[in-house]
Write an enzyme that holds these catalytic residues in place. Structure first.
Site, mmCIF file in Angstrom:
data_model
loop_
_atom_site.group_PDB
_atom_site.id
_atom_site.type_symbol
_atom_site.label_atom_id
_atom_site.label_comp_id
_atom_site.label_asym_id
_atom_site.label_seq_id
_atom_site.Cartn_x
_atom_site.Cartn_y
_atom_site.Cartn_z
ATOM 1 N N LYS A 49 0.832 -1.201 0.000
ATOM 2 C CA LYS A 49 0.000 0.000 0.000
ATOM 3 C C LYS A 49 0.868 1.253 0.000
ATOM 4 O O LYS A 49 0.575 2.220 -0.706
ATOM 5 C CB LYS A 49 -0.953 -0.028 1.203
ATOM 6 C CG LYS A 49 -2.064 -1.044 1.022
ATOM 7 C CD LYS A 49 -2.783 -1.403 2.311
ATOM 8 C CE LYS A 49 -3.601 -2.686 2.060
ATOM 9 N NZ LYS A 49 -4.216 -3.228 3.277
ATOM 10 N N GLN A 92 -5.332 -2.258 9.199
ATOM 11 C CA GLN A 92 -4.868 -3.497 8.576
ATOM 12 C C GLN A 92 -5.348 -4.697 9.387
ATOM 13 O O GLN A 92 -5.095 -4.783 10.581
ATOM 14 C CB GLN A 92 -3.337 -3.467 8.483
ATOM 15 C CG GLN A 92 -2.738 -4.670 7.786
ATOM 16 C CD GLN A 92 -3.126 -4.733 6.309
ATOM 17 O OE1 GLN A 92 -3.115 -3.736 5.597
ATOM 18 N NE2 GLN A 92 -3.499 -5.924 5.846
ATOM 19 N N ASP A 115 -11.590 1.054 2.701
ATOM 20 C CA ASP A 115 -11.643 -0.397 2.536
ATOM 21 C C ASP A 115 -13.095 -0.872 2.346
ATOM 22 O O ASP A 115 -13.321 -2.036 2.013
ATOM 23 C CB ASP A 115 -11.047 -1.105 3.774
ATOM 24 C CG ASP A 115 -9.658 -1.674 3.500
ATOM 25 O OD1 ASP A 115 -9.279 -1.775 2.323
ATOM 26 O OD2 ASP A 115 -8.959 -2.020 4.464
#
Lengths: 277, 277
Positions: A49, A92, A115
């Site tokens: 990322k 994460q 996300d």
């Protein structure tokens, strides 16, 4: 068009498009990635990322904690929710055992949830409202679009009903006017159903689960599986044996995987645009 | 068990159970129903809700406006969101033309959204989290449960993909381990798919759309249609001709319809319990 859907190549193209778009912006979009603990796979994903953000020109902040309480992590997220310079926030996953992932993820403001994992964004998706869709399903739709695969009126079969992939891709395909069947571990006569699929999405998480006899001649097969066996990556589809039966297929690696990170970046830019309009 | 799924009878039984439960409570649950304009069908529905609430012993407040601005209606809802004596809030739909239904409905606090219509509750449902599910799909699940229809491992086919019925019932059936196919106006070869259904949910909104040749022998047919033609009610299923082919079927009227109001009352009690725990 080739038979192999080259996710790597398509993702690079989109990455360059995003880079060009970001270059024109005076204030850059900003992504905050929060990680906790020492999961080795997470380190790899966070690194990917960072690399993609740097390439595109998105400001990137990585906040890492060796350990943190749920309450303090919630407070950190709330701080970033309020911070107007931040466009996207991701936590994460997985978080270390014992942490309340659902509570923590759902602390993220809907408009910064790049996300697409909050309940609210899932509800917006099912309501067919423009939203920050979760990245893997969004990547699959981009691949289909790029390959000019017709979706409307087709039979799409999704094997797997996870909240990260199966359910959202089913809803996206339904919104795109496919007739959608969702199968899972309790499905009987699975092969009979998968053989009817014009578009087959394999999101089971078992190496080579989808075999040649389970796919339809001339169908499009999207393999979401990432199964690591003895250090090697395998998809959910028995690629070598399925390959010559189908019209199009994604390889593993190099299919859906590379799209996910790029879709995250696209979501950051989308969130940025919403914040600046 | 009889072949006809008698929603009227089942709903009365549940209503009595709810009444007995509410009798034991010192503070009664409270439902606020907000309506705007003069839609004649809405008047009937609001009346049914009032009657059911009174029967069960739920405090009932009906706020009616001949007309009101979106902003003022939002303020009203926010007032009820804050009012701790209120457990459930519903806005009777449809609102008059020009009002922003989505914005108004989504003003309702998730924990008081007893119609289960907010984006957040839709997202909770897809995530398989305990929630205030929307009343018609919830009523269908109750009917299946009451009739001891096995859901796990069956092929369930939902015809119609509305946000009120098709999509949420698909998710509830999926959560109950059915293999679920969602069909709609763009579906090709519809009869071929419906004929495979162990459980068929008809939620199309067209009189007698599902004919005898479209259903499977021995299947369970749930008819959600309420089609008013020349003052008479018809379902989406050609009941008379389908009847002897199937194992179980809901009539219209007297099938799914009566369950919806009772499920609303159950949601009010559920919201009450969440507020008092």
């Amino acid at each position: 068009m080739s038979k192999i859907i080259d996710g790597k190549k398509i993702s690079l193209k989109i990455k360059d498009e995003l880079k060009m778009e970001v270059e024109k912006l005076k204030v850059k979009p900003k992504l905050v990635v929060i990680s906790v603990g020492d999961n080795p796979a997470s380190k790899v994903y966070v690194g990917q990322k960072e690399k993609a953000a740097n390439y595109i020109g998105i400001d990137y902040l990585h906040e890492h904690y060796d350990s943190i309480s749920d309450d303090n992590l919630v407070k950190e997220i709330e701080k970033f929710n309020k911070d107007k310079s931040v466009d996207g926030i991701i936590v994460q996953l997985p978080l270390p055992d014992g942490m309340d992932e659902k509570r923590i993820v759902n602390t993220i403001s809907c408009d910064k949830d790049v996300d697409g994992l909050t309940y609210l964004n899932a509800g917006l998706l099912i309501n067919n409202r423009e939203t920050l869709a979760s990245c893997t399903p969004k990547g699959i739709m981009k691949l289909l679009e790029h390959e000019k695969v017709k979706i409307e009126g087709t039979n799409a079969v999704v094997v797997g009903r996870s909240i990260l992939v199966g359910k959202p891709i089913a809803n996206l395909l339904l919104n795109a006017n496919a007739t959608v069947t969702v199968c899972h571990s309790k499905t009987k006569d699975l092969a009979k159903i998968t053989k009817k699929a014009d578009i087959l999405i394999a999101a089971i998480g078992k190496k080579h689960f989808i075999t040649r006899d389970m796919v339809r001649h001339g169908s499009v097969v999207i393999d979401v599986g990432i199964n690591r066996v003895d250090g090697k990556l395998y998809g959910d589809v028995d690629y070598d044996n399925v390959y010559d039966k189908v019209a199009k297929i994604t390889p593993v690696p190099g299919g859906v995987g590379p799209m996910t990170v790029v879709m995250l970046m696209e979501n950051v830019l989308l969130a940025y645009k919403n914040h600046h309009k």
